[in-house]
Design a protein around this motif. Structure first.
Motif, PDB file in Angstrom:
ATOM      1  N   LYS A  75      46.407  34.630  15.332  1.00 16.09           N
ATOM      2  CA  LYS A  75      46.327  34.732  16.786  1.00 16.09           C
ATOM      3  C   LYS A  75      45.052  35.443  17.230  1.00 16.09           C
ATOM      4  CE  LYS A  75      50.059  34.614  20.052  1.00 16.09           C
ATOM      5  NZ  LYS A  75      51.363  35.092  20.456  1.00 16.09           N
ATOM      6  N   ALA A  76      44.560  36.378  16.419  1.00 14.87           N
ATOM      7  CA  ALA A  76      43.318  37.077  16.757  1.00 14.87           C
ATOM      8  C   ALA A  76      42.162  36.082  16.893  1.00 14.87           C
ATOM      9  CB  ALA A  76      43.003  38.137  15.704  1.00 14.87           C
ATOM     10  N   ALA A  77      42.123  35.061  16.057  1.00 15.69           N
ATOM     11  CA  ALA A  77      41.069  34.046  16.134  1.00 15.69           C
ATOM     12  C   ALA A  77      41.173  33.254  17.435  1.00 15.69           C
ATOM     13  CB  ALA A  77      41.135  33.114  14.929  1.00 15.69           C
ATOM     14  N   ILE A  78      42.399  32.968  17.860  1.00 15.27           N
ATOM     15  CA  ILE A  78      42.589  32.246  19.131  1.00 15.27           C
ATOM     16  C   ILE A  78      42.048  33.082  20.283  1.00 15.27           C
ATOM     17  CG2 ILE A  78      44.279  31.328  20.770  1.00 15.27           C
ATOM     18  CD1 ILE A  78      46.128  30.797  18.335  1.00 15.27           C
ATOM     19  N   TYR A  79      42.416  34.365  20.312  1.00 19.89           N
ATOM     20  CA  TYR A  79      41.982  35.230  21.404  1.00 19.89           C
ATOM     21  C   TYR A  79      40.485  35.505  21.371  1.00 19.89           C
ATOM     22  CZ  TYR A  79      46.753  35.790  22.948  1.00 19.89           C
ATOM     23  OH  TYR A  79      48.010  35.541  23.436  1.00 19.89           O
ATOM     24  N   ALA A  80      39.889  35.537  20.192  1.00 18.88           N
ATOM     25  CA  ALA A  80      38.435  35.700  20.102  1.00 18.88           C
ATOM     26  C   ALA A  80      37.744  34.483  20.723  1.00 18.88           C
ATOM     27  CB  ALA A  80      38.013  35.890  18.649  1.00 18.88           C
ATOM     28  N   TYR A  81      38.239  33.302  20.409  1.00 11.80           N
ATOM     29  CA  TYR A  81      37.703  32.068  21.006  1.00 11.80           C
ATOM     30  C   TYR A  81      37.876  32.094  22.524  1.00 11.80           C
ATOM     31  CZ  TYR A  81      38.372  27.319  22.829  1.00 11.80           C
ATOM     32  OH  TYR A  81      38.368  26.193  23.613  1.00 11.80           O
ATOM     33  N   ALA A  82      39.068  32.435  22.989  1.00 13.16           N
ATOM     34  CA  ALA A  82      39.351  32.431  24.423  1.00 13.16           C
ATOM     35  C   ALA A  82      38.501  33.448  25.183  1.00 13.16           C
ATOM     36  CB  ALA A  82      40.834  32.705  24.664  1.00 13.16           C
ATOM     37  N   GLY A  83      38.120  34.532  24.525  1.00 12.75           N
ATOM     38  CA  GLY A  83      37.332  35.571  25.190  1.00 12.75           C
ATOM     39  C   GLY A  83      35.838  35.388  25.094  1.00 12.75           C
ATOM     40  N   SER A  84      35.391  34.340  24.401  1.00 19.91           N
ATOM     41  CA  SER A  84      33.959  34.123  24.234  1.00 19.91           C
ATOM     42  C   SER A  84      33.463  33.029  25.185  1.00 19.91           C
ATOM     43  CB  SER A  84      33.654  33.775  22.774  1.00 19.91           C
ATOM     44  OG  SER A  84      34.252  32.543  22.424  1.00 19.91           O
ATOM     45  N   GLU A  85      32.151  32.972  25.334  1.00 20.39           N
ATOM     46  CA  GLU A  85      31.533  31.950  26.193  1.00 20.39           C
ATOM     47  C   GLU A  85      31.274  30.691  25.379  1.00 20.39           C
ATOM     48  OE1 GLU A  85      31.336  32.066  29.328  1.00 20.39           O
ATOM     49  OE2 GLU A  85      31.765  34.185  29.618  1.00 20.39           O
ATOM     50  N   PRO A  86      31.405  29.522  26.001  1.00 22.31           N
ATOM     51  CA  PRO A  86      31.612  29.282  27.430  1.00 22.31           C
ATOM     52  C   PRO A  86      33.079  29.272  27.875  1.00 22.31           C
ATOM     53  CG  PRO A  86      31.218  27.192  26.351  1.00 22.31           C
ATOM     54  CD  PRO A  86      31.101  28.265  25.284  1.00 22.31           C
ATOM     55  N   HIS A  87      34.014  29.484  26.950  1.00 23.32           N
ATOM     56  CA  HIS A  87      35.425  29.403  27.303  1.00 23.32           C
ATOM     57  C   HIS A  87      35.775  30.340  28.453  1.00 23.32           C
ATOM     58  CE1 HIS A  87      39.795  29.809  27.000  1.00 23.32           C
ATOM     59  NE2 HIS A  87      39.779  28.609  26.459  1.00 23.32           N
ATOM     60  N   LYS A  88      35.381  31.587  28.347  1.00 25.30           N
ATOM     61  CA  LYS A  88      35.783  32.603  29.322  1.00 25.30           C
ATOM     62  C   LYS A  88      35.374  32.228  30.752  1.00 25.30           C
ATOM     63  CE  LYS A  88      35.451  37.556  30.087  1.00 25.30           C
ATOM     64  NZ  LYS A  88      34.886  38.808  29.568  1.00 25.30           N
ATOM     65  N   SER A  89      34.124  31.855  30.959  1.00 27.41           N
ATOM     66  CA  SER A  89      33.668  31.524  32.318  1.00 27.41           C
ATOM     67  C   SER A  89      34.201  30.171  32.785  1.00 27.41           C
ATOM     68  CB  SER A  89      32.142  31.573  32.417  1.00 27.41           C
ATOM     69  OG  SER A  89      31.564  30.652  31.526  1.00 27.41           O
ATOM     70  N   THR A  90      34.393  29.233  31.864  1.00 24.28           N
ATOM     71  CA  THR A  90      34.943  27.920  32.225  1.00 24.28           C
ATOM     72  C   THR A  90      36.362  28.073  32.752  1.00 24.28           C
ATOM     73  OG1 THR A  90      33.552  26.811  30.596  1.00 24.28           O
ATOM     74  CG2 THR A  90      35.493  25.610  31.376  1.00 24.28           C
ATOM     75  N   VAL A  91      37.157  28.893  32.095  1.00 21.35           N
ATOM     76  CA  VAL A  91      38.530  29.137  32.542  1.00 21.35           C
ATOM     77  C   VAL A  91      38.527  29.718  33.956  1.00 21.35           C
ATOM     78  CG1 VAL A  91      40.565  30.586  32.158  1.00 21.35           C
ATOM     79  CG2 VAL A  91      39.541  29.335  30.269  1.00 21.35           C
ATOM     80  N   ALA A  92      37.655  30.679  34.197  1.00 26.55           N
ATOM     81  CA  ALA A  92      37.585  31.297  35.530  1.00 26.55           C
ATOM     82  C   ALA A  92      37.259  30.251  36.601  1.00 26.55           C
ATOM     83  CB  ALA A  92      36.549  32.423  35.532  1.00 26.55           C
ATOM     84  N   ARG A  93      36.328  29.354  36.310  1.00 22.84           N
ATOM     85  CA  ARG A  93      35.948  28.311  37.280  1.00 22.84           C
ATOM     86  C   ARG A  93      37.052  27.273  37.464  1.00 22.84           C
ATOM     87  NH1 ARG A  93      31.549  28.062  34.214  1.00 22.84           N
ATOM     88  NH2 ARG A  93      32.000  25.951  33.546  1.00 22.84           N
ATOM     89  N   LYS A  94      37.637  26.817  36.381  1.00 20.98           N
ATOM     90  CA  LYS A  94      38.600  25.710  36.451  1.00 20.98           C
ATOM     91  C   LYS A  94      39.983  26.137  36.932  1.00 20.98           C
ATOM     92  CE  LYS A  94      35.711  22.605  35.470  1.00 20.98           C
ATOM     93  NZ  LYS A  94      35.321  21.667  36.541  1.00 20.98           N
ATOM     94  N   ARG A  95      40.284  27.399  36.864  1.00 17.50           N
ATOM     95  CA  ARG A  95      41.585  27.877  37.341  1.00 17.50           C
ATOM     96  C   ARG A  95      41.820  27.472  38.809  1.00 17.50           C
ATOM     97  NH1 ARG A  95      42.530  33.385  35.509  1.00 17.50           N
ATOM     98  NH2 ARG A  95      43.720  32.360  33.910  1.00 17.50           N
ATOM     99  N   ARG A  96      40.757  27.437  39.595  1.00 21.55           N
ATOM    100  CA  ARG A  96      40.885  27.097  41.025  1.00 21.55           C
ATOM    101  C   ARG A  96      41.360  25.661  41.255  1.00 21.55           C
ATOM    102  NH1 ARG A  96      35.947  30.155  41.009  1.00 21.55           N
ATOM    103  NH2 ARG A  96      34.803  28.222  40.817  1.00 21.55           N
ATOM    104  N   VAL A  97      41.126  24.761  40.309  1.00 25.22           N
ATOM    105  CA  VAL A  97      41.503  23.358  40.512  1.00 25.22           C
ATOM    106  C   VAL A  97      42.803  22.997  39.798  1.00 25.22           C
ATOM    107  CG1 VAL A  97      39.096  22.691  40.829  1.00 25.22           C
ATOM    108  CG2 VAL A  97      40.171  22.398  38.571  1.00 25.22           C
ATOM    109  N   MET A  98      43.440  23.994  39.196  1.00 21.83           N
ATOM    110  CA  MET A  98      44.654  23.717  38.425  1.00 21.83           C
ATOM    111  C   MET A  98      45.925  23.923  39.238  1.00 21.83           C
ATOM    112  SD  MET A  98      43.694  25.163  34.713  1.00 21.83           S
ATOM    113  CE  MET A  98      45.304  24.711  34.157  1.00 21.83           C
ATOM    114  N   ARG A  99      46.851  23.010  39.039  1.00 22.22           N
ATOM    115  CA  ARG A  99      48.174  23.122  39.637  1.00 22.22           C
ATOM    116  C   ARG A  99      49.084  23.953  38.739  1.00 22.22           C
ATOM    117  NH1 ARG A  99      50.288  19.246  42.906  1.00 22.22           N
ATOM    118  NH2 ARG A  99      48.853  17.761  42.014  1.00 22.22           N
ATOM    119  N   GLU A 100      48.975  23.710  37.439  1.00 24.86           N
ATOM    120  CA  GLU A 100      49.933  24.293  36.503  1.00 24.86           C
ATOM    121  C   GLU A 100      49.338  24.343  35.102  1.00 24.86           C
ATOM    122  OE1 GLU A 100      53.809  22.257  34.760  1.00 24.86           O
ATOM    123  OE2 GLU A 100      53.877  22.521  36.924  1.00 24.86           O
ATOM    124  N   ALA A 101      49.762  25.352  34.336  1.00 26.08           N
ATOM    125  CA  ALA A 101      49.349  25.467  32.938  1.00 26.08           C
ATOM    126  C   ALA A 101      50.518  25.986  32.112  1.00 26.08           C
ATOM    127  CB  ALA A 101      48.161  26.412  32.816  1.00 26.08           C
TER     128      ALA A 101
END
Length: 144
Positions: A75-101
């Motif tokens: 799980k640490a590898a998953i969270y390292a990926y999720a906290g790195s770029e470009p994932h981190k900033s992409t999530v912040a931008r795309k959250r606005r267009v999401m209905r559900e996750a």
């Protein structure tokens, strides 16, 4: 329906691996093409991430629904990926267009990789059925 089939990128070193699957839905079909592009970028990032064992992506463009499935050393590898770029900033931008996750984390026997999309969607459906209505069922909205 664009699908990037399972791509193995590492070899498991343990009998069980940590998996993550997601179902992501955009608010409008207008958002689907941009979400797909972002998802592809993050799919490529995941393939190169430390601890990744395999990744897959499925996009139901006409429904505005995106599915991801990945396996990791832990799980640490998953969270390292999720906290790195470009994932981190992409999530912040795309959250606005999401209905559900919806996100599910689970262990799987390494020798059973990859699981079928049917099995992945079953696990996600179980999580969605057990979650409160109209609520995000994951810690962050992640396109891949």
């Amino acid at each position: 329906m664009p699908t990037l089939p399972w791509k193995s990128v590492g070899n498991p070193t343990t009998p069980e691996v940590q998996c993550m699957a997601s179902r992501l839905e955009v608010k409008s079909l207008v958002n689907a093409p941009g979400f797909l592009i972002a998802s592809l970028t993050l799919w490529w990032q995941a393939r190169r991430s430390e601890g990744a064992l395999g990744v897959a992506l499925k996009a139901e463009m006409l429904k505005g629904i995106f599915w991801t499935y990945s396996a990791w050393d832990d799980k640490a590898a998953i969270y390292a990926y999720a906290g790195s770029e470009p994932h981190k900033s992409t999530v912040a931008r795309k959250r606005r267009v999401m209905r559900e996750a919806t996100f599910v984390f689970f262990n799987a026997p390494a020798h059973e990789l990859p699981l079928s999309w049917g099995e992945v969607s079953r696990r996600i459906a179980e999580k969605r059925e057990s979650a409160a209505p109209d609520c995000e069922t994951g810690p962050t909205a992640s396109p891949a």
